[in-house]
Design a protein around this motif. Structure first.
Motif, PDB file in Angstrom:
ATOM      1  N   TYR A 152       0.802  -1.226   0.000  1.00 11.15           N
ATOM      2  CA  TYR A 152       0.000   0.000   0.000  1.00 11.15           C
ATOM      3  C   TYR A 152       0.832   1.274   0.000  1.00 11.15           C
ATOM      4  CZ  TYR A 152      -4.039  -2.933   0.834  1.00 11.15           C
ATOM      5  OH  TYR A 152      -5.025  -3.871   0.702  1.00 11.15           O
ATOM      6  N   PHE A 180      -0.160  -2.391   8.266  1.00 13.14           N
ATOM      7  CA  PHE A 180      -0.917  -2.747   7.066  1.00 13.14           C
ATOM      8  C   PHE A 180      -1.374  -4.200   6.964  1.00 13.14           C
ATOM      9  CE2 PHE A 180       1.323   1.112   5.648  1.00 13.14           C
ATOM     10  CZ  PHE A 180       0.261   1.813   5.092  1.00 13.14           C
ATOM     11  N   GLN A 231      -5.092  -4.507   6.487  1.00 14.40           N
ATOM     12  CA  GLN A 231      -5.582  -4.084   5.171  1.00 14.40           C
ATOM     13  C   GLN A 231      -5.348  -5.173   4.126  1.00 14.40           C
ATOM     14  OE1 GLN A 231      -4.061   0.380   5.648  1.00 14.40           O
ATOM     15  NE2 GLN A 231      -5.154   0.084   3.720  1.00 14.40           N
ATOM     16  N   GLN A 271      -7.988  -7.768   4.539  1.00 14.48           N
ATOM     17  CA  GLN A 271      -9.265  -7.347   3.963  1.00 14.48           C
ATOM     18  C   GLN A 271      -9.374  -7.693   2.479  1.00 14.48           C
ATOM     19  OE1 GLN A 271      -8.947  -3.193   5.579  1.00 14.48           O
ATOM     20  NE2 GLN A 271     -11.106  -3.503   6.074  1.00 14.48           N
ATOM     21  N   LYS A 283      -4.539   4.482  13.620  1.00 15.92           N
ATOM     22  CA  LYS A 283      -4.549   3.335  12.711  1.00 15.92           C
ATOM     23  C   LYS A 283      -4.903   2.052  13.465  1.00 15.92           C
ATOM     24  CE  LYS A 283      -2.947   4.786   8.579  1.00 15.92           C
ATOM     25  NZ  LYS A 283      -3.530   4.460   7.262  1.00 15.92           N
ATOM     26  N   SER A 305      -7.828  -0.580  12.558  1.00 20.56           N
ATOM     27  CA  SER A 305      -7.521  -1.994  12.344  1.00 20.56           C
ATOM     28  C   SER A 305      -8.413  -2.899  13.181  1.00 20.56           C
ATOM     29  CB  SER A 305      -6.044  -2.265  12.660  1.00 20.56           C
ATOM     30  OG  SER A 305      -5.197  -1.555  11.778  1.00 20.56           O
TER      31      SER A 305
END
Length: 545
Positions: free
Chosen positions: A362, A482, A485, A488, A529, A533
């Motif tokens: 990302y 991350f 993410q 996901q 963050k 999360s």
């Protein structure tokens, strides 16, 4: 603190956000404190830092490469006229649009006085902090208020100091647009230049609506508010822009003579630079310039990539090297990727793993983050050598690994590039999740930095953090921030089959390392963050059930 660090953190964080943690000790009711907290909460990308970074990663900005635009009739009508609110500069990959944008921003900034202001943003597809409309508008807001402090009132009026939050929604790009437009409208300058580079790299379904708002609102004040957009050919722009005399276009393809002259100047500069290193001599230098120009097809990037390869080629092989390379970026990337496949099997596997990982992450990776994301061998020298072998696709800038250009990423994501990468073993988001969790499980511990007291303040903690601790935090940064993410992006069926959320690798990690993971967020100054999360994990757990 350098421009390449986040404001509020000093662990080599990627260029992008300008924010810090907001704790109770900073809550205040005077305007200066509220303004600072508003910007911290908004977490605006720092366009100035991005512009500085872009100038460092590209060749020295040469005025000859964009000076012709300053004399272009469409540009002059936009710049000086009272009727044209929008100028769209359109051109293919590698035509020098970003360097042109930097040149125009700096030219306008040099000319501006108290009657004008320039705000700008650079979209970057490979960085999720720079590729959304939300980021675009936040970046424009930050540049505006950094030059016109009185415009912070538009944020302050939406702040609820009693509850330490915005009283109105600022989470969507449409809500942010209202704030930006209010600022533009309130700005007491005669001219406000608003520039967005590489709009085609913005990954947002609202692009068409965004363009319609620019035109609709721009028509109200075409004398004052001047928009300049650059992009590759963009379907949404073709449908929406240029519908009236208030918008104009400069096509780089239709100005091929100017581009050719600029590329020729650029070739001379690059060959002269190489000559100092490889001692071509006058006769060979002329031949190299002629051959480069014949095959460049008006593309700065092609010249840059070929000249990069020539750096380590002997002078007597330089001309043959150029002649062997095909014109055009796509064919060039084809040739280079196939050449990478000719190495030793283990080496080729590592090249393909690195390139595939770079397509999935990302943001650009720091060198020390590569092992946790890719599973490749650790050691900075090993990673640097790996990147150097893939130099036509990725490069090292400072401590970061990034694509040399969006076109390189696009090629690898295309049918041919992706087929070659996957033929050396599929590597997907779930592989990154497992790599990150493995690295975090191995490295995280209670009181990660061995601070003497649990209530140590941030300022005191910074004085205790050694270089070794900084390196450790830097290596944990991407994995900490991350991995959720990436999770996901894993299909729910695959998550359910692997029992990832409750009983699988994710469940095991959360049971054993949850508090240590949250502590690492805090040490990285990224606790907002952590909240995002945890919420995402809750949503995925419900969905998987």
């Amino acid at each position: 603190m350098t421009s390449a660090n986040f404001h509020g953190g000093n662990h080599g964080a990627q260029i992008g956000y300008n924010y810090g943690s907001v704790t109770a000790e900073f809550r205040a009711h005077n305007n200066e404190d509220i303004d600072r907290i508003c910007l911290q909460k908004l977490r605006c990308p720092d366009s100035l830092a991005v512009k500085t970074h872009l100038k460092e990663t590209k060749d020295r900005l040469r005025r000859e490469s964009f000076e012709w635009v300053l004399q272009d009739p469409q540009y002059r009508s936009w710049r000086n006229g009272n009727d044209v609110c929008l100028l769209w500069i359109k051109g293919g990959a590698g035509k020098g649009k970003t360097m042109m944008s930097i040149g125009l921003i700096e030219a306008l900034s040099q000319e501006q006085d108290k009657t004008a202001v320039v705000t700008y943003f650079f979209c970057q597809n490979a960085n999720n902090e720079l590729n959304t409309l939300e980021s675009v508008i936040k970046g424009l807001i930050l540049r505006l208020v950094s030059q016109r402090g009185e415009l912070k009132e538009s944020l302050r009026s939406r702040w609820d100091p009693k509850n330490d939050r915005f009283s109105k929604d600022v989470s969507s790009w449409r809500a942010l647009w209202d704030i930006l437009w209010e600022m533009l409208d309130r700005c007491d300058c005669l001219r406000v230049y608003v520039m967005v580079d590489a709009l085609d790299e913005c990954q947002d379904s609202g692009i068409t609506d965004f363009l319609r708002l620019i035109i609709r609102n721009g028509l109200d004040q075409p004398t004052k508010i001047k928009w300049l957009l650059t992009s590759r050919p963009l379907e949404a722009a073709e449908r929406t822009l240029l519908a009236g005399h208030e918008q104009m276009q400069v096509s780089l393809e239709l100005n091929s003579d100017y581009i050719s002259q600029s590329v020729q100047t650029y070739i001379s500069y690059k060959v002269n630079e190489l000559n100092l290193r490889n001692r071509y001599g006058e006769a060979l230098g002329r031949k190299l310039k002629t051959e480069l120009f014949a095959k460049a097809e008006g593309t700065f990037l092609w010249v840059s990539l070929v000249c990069k390869r020539l750096e380590d080629i002997r002078a007597d092989k330089a001309l043959a090297t150029i002649q062997d390379l095909p014109p055009g970026l796509h064919l060039f990337y084809d040739r280079i990727l196939n050449q990478l496949r000719e190495g030793q099997p283990d080496d080729v596997h590592n090249y393909m793993r690195l390139l595939k990982a770079m397509m999935l992450v990302y943001r650009p990776l720091k060198i020390e983050e590569v092992p946790s994301v890719t599973g490749l061998s650790s050691g900075d020298d090993t990673i640097k050598l790996l990147v150097n072998h893939c130099a036509s696709f990725v490069r090292i800038q400072g401590n970061n690994i990034e694509f040399v250009h969006q076109s390189a990423r696009d090629y690898l994501a295309g049918e041919n590039g992706l087929a070659i990468l996957d033929s050396y073993g599929r590597f997907e988001h779930y592989n990154i999740v497992l790599g990150c969790l493995s690295h975090l499980s191995e490295q995280l511990k209670v009181n990660l930095l061995d601070l003497p007291r649990p209530d140590t303040t941030k300022e005191f903690a910074k004085s205790l953090i050694s270089e070794r601790h900084n390196i450790l935090l830097s290596s944990l940064d991407y994995a900490t921030t991350f991995w959720v993410q990436h999770l996901q992006k894993v299909p729910l069926r695959a998550i359910a089959q692997s029992r990832s959320i409750d009983e699988g690798p994710v469940g095991s990690f959360l049971q054993n390392k949850l508090l240590e993971w949250l502590e690492c967020f805090s040490l990285l100054d990224r606790f907002p963050k952590a909240v995002d999360s945890i919420k995402a994990l809750q949503d995925m757990a419900k969905a998987s059930i």
